[in-house]
Write an enzyme that holds these catalytic residues in place. Structure first.
Site, short mmCIF file in Angstrom:
data_model
loop_
_atom_site.label_atom_id
_atom_site.label_comp_id
_atom_site.label_asym_id
_atom_site.label_seq_id
_atom_site.Cartn_x
_atom_site.Cartn_y
_atom_site.Cartn_z
CB CYS A 60 38.70 62.72 -56.53
SG CYS A 60 39.37 62.14 -58.12
CG HIS A 97 35.37 65.54 -58.58
ND1 HIS A 97 36.35 66.19 -57.89
CD2 HIS A 97 36.00 64.64 -59.37
CE1 HIS A 97 37.53 65.72 -58.23
NE2 HIS A 97 37.35 64.76 -59.14
CD GLU A 134 34.51 68.83 -56.14
OE1 GLU A 134 35.60 68.59 -56.69
OE2 GLU A 134 33.90 67.99 -55.46
#
Length: 201
Positions: A80, A183, A185
């Site tokens: 990001c 992202h 994650e």
């Protein structure tokens, strides 16, 4: 050991948890001296461009990062804002970025039917084969939250591409540098798959 750089910008716990979940070893670091022990690096980040660069400077990370990434060629994954900081500059601010990638960060200019920020799940298509991408794989879905995107000056650096009011580069790669706008994650099985590939470099 994968070092997750803590410079006061970003959600580090979810990245560390994902790495631990897939059997990797990670460490959140907040001092430049700890970079020397790292075999891989992750540069996360959320928020404004100038603030991110200023926090990297305040934490005295930039010189050590330049040495480790540009000279020692240690693999690094930007996520990001962390990915955007790897570029030369941004329309969001006035401060120069790290300049590792020949790219600028631009704001979405799209019609009223699409919202800014680009938020939620979207498809990601591999544009070239790298250590974390494969031209032959099916399009994957990742989670995005951003109003600005990376615009490279060289199409050969485009690793991933996504359509949001038109196609934009959602991932860039140059040698040992990997930059993802989305992202991993927060992207469940697709994020796990990508992070596993990064661990295996």
């Amino acid at each position: 050991m994968i070092s997750i750089i803590d410079y006061g910008v970003g959600n580090l716990g979810s990245i560390s948890n994902m790495i631990n979940y897939i059997g990797g070893q990670s460490k959140i670091i907040n001092s430049p001296s700890e970079i020397n022990e790292s075999t891989k690096l992750i540069l996360p980040g959320v928020g404004r461009y100038d603030y991110g660069i200023s926090k990297l400077k305040e934490s005295n990370f930039i010189e050590s990062l330049n040495t480790k990434v540009l000279n020692d060629k240690v693999p690094i994954l930007g996520i990001c804002l962390g990915a955007q900081l790897m570029c030369k500059k941004s329309e969001e601010g006035f401060v120069d970025g790290l300049g590792w990638l020949d790219a600028e960060v631009k704001k979405f200019k799209i019609n009223d039917e699409l919202r800014i920020p680009h938020m939620g799940w979207n498809f990601v298509k591999s544009k070239k084969s790298t250590k974390i991408s494969d031209l032959g794989q099916e399009d994957e879905r990742f989670y995005f939250v951003h109003s600005y995107y990376m615009s490279p000056n060289c199409d050969d650096d485009i690793m991933f591409e996504t359509n949001y009011g038109g196609f934009f580069a959602s991932g860039l790669n140059k040698n040992n540098i990997y930059a993802c706008q989305f992202h991993p994650e927060k992207s469940h099985k697709y994020g796990i798959s990508l992070m596993k590939r990064f661990l295996e470099i």
